[in-house]
Design a protein around this motif. Structure first.
Motif, mmCIF file in Angstrom:
data_model
loop_
_atom_site.group_PDB
_atom_site.id
_atom_site.type_symbol
_atom_site.label_atom_id
_atom_site.label_comp_id
_atom_site.label_asym_id
_atom_site.label_seq_id
_atom_site.Cartn_x
_atom_site.Cartn_y
_atom_site.Cartn_z
ATOM 1 N N ARG A 329 0.821 -1.218 0.000
ATOM 2 C CA ARG A 329 0.000 0.000 0.000
ATOM 3 C C ARG A 329 0.853 1.265 0.000
ATOM 4 O O ARG A 329 0.495 2.263 -0.627
ATOM 5 C CB ARG A 329 -0.938 0.001 1.212
ATOM 6 C CG ARG A 329 -1.946 1.149 1.178
ATOM 7 C CD ARG A 329 -3.157 0.851 2.047
ATOM 8 N NE ARG A 329 -2.850 0.943 3.472
ATOM 9 C CZ ARG A 329 -3.028 2.052 4.205
ATOM 10 N NH1 ARG A 329 -3.487 3.153 3.635
ATOM 11 N NH2 ARG A 329 -2.768 2.032 5.493
ATOM 12 N N ALA A 330 1.994 1.226 0.692
ATOM 13 C CA ALA A 330 2.864 2.398 0.710
ATOM 14 C C ALA A 330 3.380 2.709 -0.684
ATOM 15 O O ALA A 330 3.540 3.878 -1.053
ATOM 16 C CB ALA A 330 4.030 2.169 1.671
ATOM 17 N N GLY A 331 3.638 1.651 -1.484
ATOM 18 C CA GLY A 331 4.082 1.872 -2.850
ATOM 19 C C GLY A 331 3.027 2.560 -3.682
ATOM 20 O O GLY A 331 3.333 3.454 -4.502
ATOM 21 N N GLU A 332 1.774 2.170 -3.485
ATOM 22 C CA GLU A 332 0.692 2.819 -4.215
ATOM 23 C C GLU A 332 0.581 4.291 -3.829
ATOM 24 O O GLU A 332 0.403 5.167 -4.683
ATOM 25 C CB GLU A 332 -0.632 2.099 -3.925
ATOM 26 C CG GLU A 332 -0.672 0.644 -4.376
ATOM 27 C CD GLU A 332 -0.510 0.507 -5.876
ATOM 28 O OE1 GLU A 332 -1.225 1.220 -6.616
ATOM 29 O OE2 GLU A 332 0.339 -0.311 -6.316
ATOM 30 N N GLU A 333 0.689 4.583 -2.532
ATOM 31 C CA GLU A 333 0.620 5.973 -2.071
ATOM 32 C C GLU A 333 1.832 6.770 -2.530
ATOM 33 O O GLU A 333 1.726 7.962 -2.848
ATOM 34 C CB GLU A 333 0.514 6.004 -0.542
ATOM 35 C CG GLU A 333 -0.787 5.465 0.003
ATOM 36 C CD GLU A 333 -1.978 6.298 -0.454
ATOM 37 O OE1 GLU A 333 -1.991 7.513 -0.181
ATOM 38 O OE2 GLU A 333 -2.885 5.733 -1.104
ATOM 39 N N GLU A 334 2.982 6.127 -2.580
ATOM 40 C CA GLU A 334 4.200 6.802 -3.051
ATOM 41 C C GLU A 334 4.039 7.247 -4.497
ATOM 42 O O GLU A 334 4.382 8.381 -4.867
ATOM 43 C CB GLU A 334 5.377 5.853 -2.910
ATOM 44 C CG GLU A 334 6.691 6.406 -3.436
ATOM 45 C CD GLU A 334 7.612 5.323 -3.946
ATOM 46 O OE1 GLU A 334 8.332 5.600 -4.924
ATOM 47 O OE2 GLU A 334 7.611 4.202 -3.390
ATOM 48 N N ARG A 335 3.499 6.385 -5.325
ATOM 49 C CA ARG A 335 3.325 6.710 -6.738
ATOM 50 C C ARG A 335 2.334 7.868 -6.942
ATOM 51 O O ARG A 335 2.392 8.573 -7.942
ATOM 52 C CB ARG A 335 2.858 5.479 -7.512
ATOM 53 C CG ARG A 335 3.964 4.445 -7.712
ATOM 54 C CD ARG A 335 3.423 3.155 -8.279
ATOM 55 N NE ARG A 335 4.470 2.211 -8.603
ATOM 56 C CZ ARG A 335 5.077 1.441 -7.714
ATOM 57 N NH1 ARG A 335 4.720 1.508 -6.429
ATOM 58 N NH2 ARG A 335 6.019 0.599 -8.080
ATOM 59 N N LYS A 336 1.426 8.043 -6.000
ATOM 60 C CA LYS A 336 0.466 9.142 -6.067
ATOM 61 C C LYS A 336 1.020 10.426 -5.453
ATOM 62 O O LYS A 336 0.314 11.437 -5.375
ATOM 63 C CB LYS A 336 -0.825 8.747 -5.349
ATOM 64 C CG LYS A 336 -1.553 7.570 -6.005
ATOM 65 C CD LYS A 336 -2.737 7.122 -5.155
ATOM 66 C CE LYS A 336 -3.413 5.909 -5.756
ATOM 67 N NZ LYS A 336 -4.540 5.402 -4.898
ATOM 68 N N GLY A 337 2.277 10.372 -5.007
ATOM 69 C CA GLY A 337 2.912 11.547 -4.437
ATOM 70 C C GLY A 337 2.537 11.837 -3.003
ATOM 71 O O GLY A 337 2.780 12.946 -2.511
ATOM 72 N N ARG A 338 1.977 10.842 -2.322
ATOM 73 C CA ARG A 338 1.513 11.061 -0.946
ATOM 74 C C ARG A 338 2.404 10.399 0.096
ATOM 75 O O ARG A 338 2.128 10.523 1.290
ATOM 76 C CB ARG A 338 0.075 10.563 -0.806
ATOM 77 C CG ARG A 338 -0.926 11.311 -1.658
ATOM 78 C CD ARG A 338 -2.354 11.094 -1.184
ATOM 79 N NE ARG A 338 -2.816 9.739 -1.431
ATOM 80 C CZ ARG A 338 -3.743 9.420 -2.344
ATOM 81 N NH1 ARG A 338 -4.289 10.360 -3.087
ATOM 82 N NH2 ARG A 338 -4.129 8.174 -2.497
ATOM 83 N N PHE A 339 3.448 9.701 -0.330
ATOM 84 C CA PHE A 339 4.321 9.021 0.634
ATOM 85 C C PHE A 339 5.733 9.026 0.064
ATOM 86 O O PHE A 339 6.137 8.125 -0.652
ATOM 87 C CB PHE A 339 3.825 7.594 0.885
ATOM 88 C CG PHE A 339 4.342 6.987 2.162
ATOM 89 C CD1 PHE A 339 3.768 7.320 3.382
ATOM 90 C CD2 PHE A 339 5.408 6.102 2.147
ATOM 91 C CE1 PHE A 339 4.248 6.772 4.559
ATOM 92 C CE2 PHE A 339 5.892 5.547 3.324
ATOM 93 C CZ PHE A 339 5.310 5.886 4.530
ATOM 94 N N PRO A 340 6.529 10.075 0.364
ATOM 95 C CA PRO A 340 7.835 10.257 -0.286
ATOM 96 C C PRO A 340 8.844 9.167 0.073
ATOM 97 O O PRO A 340 8.785 8.547 1.135
ATOM 98 C CB PRO A 340 8.300 11.618 0.239
ATOM 99 C CG PRO A 340 7.084 12.265 0.805
ATOM 100 C CD PRO A 340 6.207 11.167 1.281
ATOM 101 N N ILE A 341 9.791 8.972 -0.833
ATOM 102 C CA ILE A 341 10.922 8.082 -0.617
ATOM 103 C C ILE A 341 12.186 8.832 -0.991
ATOM 104 O O ILE A 341 12.197 9.558 -1.989
ATOM 105 C CB ILE A 341 10.773 6.781 -1.440
ATOM 106 C CG1 ILE A 341 11.918 5.803 -1.140
ATOM 107 C CG2 ILE A 341 10.685 7.075 -2.927
ATOM 108 C CD1 ILE A 341 11.710 4.421 -1.771
#
Length: 619
Positions: A329-341
């Motif tokens: 789920r974090a990967g999905e949120e990351e791709r939407k720009g809501r969970f930076p890496i």
């Protein structure tokens, strides 16, 4: 060691931080001494080294809740420089004309971005504000240990073997007390505890994951690491452990269901980001996850998380196509720009839990981690800042220091939430009360702890331990708690330059502790001329415990020394377990003078238990 006054800066308003926390006498051991014999009745009566404690835990309290010295509502700092620790007052020159000693480099180095602090010059000059010259840590000069009645060995061991975190019924007394918050602990005056409530059970499986009494996972995972230089060597008084927990999104699959394999992979991704190295994993199906974990350009079976060194170029996360991604789920949120890496930074909502403990003696006479906690420290990353913001923050801190009338900088307390370090982290702690239970730290006590997790060159995203995690050649790849396996037999860490880290510390510092008062290490590792003994160093190369772990006699005395501080509740005068008045520490620092160190030690590297490979990578 010395440190600038701007080690830790807080400029946020109380309301702003509130909002972000919601949202986002050393003596020789005679051969006739029973403690010099591994068959000692005392040693035989102790628990096994893999045990966290005896059968019973902390008794039910039959007294009023432990008070917090100064009170939880007291916002006045008696020591406005409490963030400058006692070690920073250590003398670098002993007046004999010998080469200056350098404990300072352990903390003050030219940092690796995204840590933009370059404080290596603090190795060269005493840079305190003049108002901070007088050493406030007076327990160094008048140790409570020397004023206290001497407890017997049996009493000391019985005390440190009694758990004060979990009680005899298997509950966590501190959590229970916080749930019915006593007025004495209600700093915000709102009748509820808004900070961290202890929820780790220290019940670990073979992979280091913690579980509740019903068997369900808490999300906490223990990891073993190379103890940091000096203070965190057990021979200097305490044995520490660290647990990490990631945001729930990093523990769930795409549909939001808990998934241990997803969590394991994301933890490995975080390890690669923070350590800046490739991290091995059990074979992972990249097709199912939809992520090229080994960065080989195809989706298949990955056996490593590859670190993308291009991430360190300094571009803001999201400004270019990232190749490393979280999974689930974090990967999905990351791709939407809501969970930076980003490389070198922990993900949002990362938590750390660190217990600091007394020393115990195992049946074979060896020194181990005790069940009793001295402190329980907690940190949570509640805000995300990218490289550009962190770089600006490092520069603005110097400006704020210069504008402060006396050089002291404001450290704003969030009561039960702790303090905020301007780099996205809330820091909080509990400490031992006079009766042995755990209580919240006061404002001043928390400021002391926060200093090292502010702006110094050594940390990685404000933290020390995770970048020092044991690697692939260690048991369970480093995912274990010290109660499951001790320090014995673990090799000394080496830096990217190939040098042994602890050997280098002994050589540069001329001692095994920042205060240079550990006579056991001095006698074992240095000859009469102050030269290191090669045979002793050879043993440390193969077994770091040879340096890090004290003798049983010293361990008992260190326990006595700290317990004397606990009984006095004099932590604001210093919490170092010293056995005699300190002679290598300034009562008044020579502000502005040179330290005598000719050039700073360039120690910018990640430690490793293996020789360095190409480009600093592990082979």
């Amino acid at each position: 060691m010395h440190r600038r006054a701007a080690v830790f800066v807080l400029a946020s308003l109380l309301a702003g931080c509130h909002a972000c926390s919601r949202g986002d006498s050393e003596r020789a051991v005679p051969s006739s001494s029973p403690l010099a014999q591994s068959s000692s009745p005392l040693a035989q009566s102790s628990p096994a080294s893999s045990s966290l404690g005896p059968e019973g835990g902390a008794p039910e309290p039959a007294h009023a809740v432990a008070p917090v010295p100064g009170g939880m509502t007291d916002r006045v700092l008696r020591n406005r420089f409490a963030y400058i620790p006692s070690q920073c007052y250590t003398k670098t020159q002993d007046g004999t004309g010998s080469r200056a000693k350098n404990p300072c480099y352990a903390c003050h180095v030219r940092a690796e971005p995204p840590n933009f602090v370059e404080d290596e010059e603090l190795q060269l000059r005493w840079s305190f504000p003049p108002a901070a010259a007088a050493n406030p840590w007076t327990n160094l000069f008048d140790p409570p240990y020397l004023r206290a009645a001497r407890d017997s060995d049996e009493d000391v061991l019985a005390y440190v073997r009694q758990r004060n975190y979990v009680d005899a019924r298997g509950a966590i007394p501190l959590a229970r007390t916080l749930a019915t918050l006593p007025r004495e602990w209600d700093g915000a005056g709102d009748g509820k505890w808004d900070g961290y409530v202890p929820d780790a059970w220290f019940a670990f499986d073979e992979q280091g994951f913690d579980h509740r009494p019903d068997g369900s996972p808490t999300g906490w995972r223990a990891f073993a690491y190379h103890p940091f230089l000096g203070t965190f060597f057990p021979t200097n008084g305490s044995w520490g452990d660290v647990l990490v927990r990631l945001d729930p999104m990093l523990r769930e699959d795409r549909e939001g269901h808990p998934d241990l394999r997803i969590y394991d992979v994301n933890l490995a991704i975080v390890e690669a980001l923070v350590s800046r190295t490739d991290v091995p994993v059990d074979p992972v199906d990249e097709i199912a996850l939809g992520v090229d974990l080994d960065l080989n350009g195809t989706l298949g079976r990955a056996t490593r998380i590859a670190f993308d060194r291009e991430m360190l170029a300094g571009a803001a996360p999201g400004s270019r196509t990232e190749r490393m991604h979280y999974v689930g789920r974090a990967g999905e949120e990351e791709r939407k720009g809501r969970f930076p890496i980003a490389a070198g930074l922990f993900p949002l909502n990362t938590e750390f839990l660190h217990s600091v403990r007394y020393l115990d003696i195992a049946p074979d006479g060896s020194v181990t981690m005790a069940p009793r906690m001295k402190e329980l420290r907690y940190a949570k990353k509640v805000r995300w800042f990218g490289y550009a913001h962190l770089k600006r923050q490092a520069a603005s801190d110097l400006v704020e220091q210069n504008e402060s009338p006396d050089g002291a900088l404001p450290v704003i307390w969030q009561f039960d939430r702790g303090v905020y370090n301007e780099q996205g982290w809330l820091l909080q702690g509990f400490i031992e009360a006079a009766d042995g239970s755990l209580r919240p730290q006061s404002y001043e006590e928390t400021v002391y702890c926060a200093g090292c997790h502010g702006e110094i060159g050594r940390t990685t995203d404000s933290m020390f331990s995770f970048a020092r995690k044991l690697g692939q050649k260690s048991p369970a790849r480093g995912w274990f708690h010290w109660s499951q396996r001790g320090l014995r037999g673990l090799p000394e860490p080496r830096g990217r330059d190939g040098q042994y880290e602890y050997t280098r510390y002994l050589r540069e510092n001329g001692a095994g502790d920042e205060l240079r008062e550990n006579t056991e290490v001095l006698q074992r590792f240095f000859d009469d001329r102050g030269a290191l003994r090669p045979n002793e160093l050879t043993r440390v190369h193969q077994d770091m415990a040879h340096l890090l772990v004290p003798s049983a006699v010293r361990a008992l005395d260190l326990n006595r020394a700290y317990r004397a501080i606990v009984r006095e509740q004099s932590f604001t005068r210093g919490r170092n377990a010293v056995l005699a008045p300190s002679t290598h520490v300034y009562a008044k620092a020579p502000i502005g003078d040179k330290t005598g160190i000719e050039s700073p030690v360039d120690d910018r590297r990640r430690t490793s238990s293996s020789p360095p490979g190409p480009s600093g990578m592990k082979p």
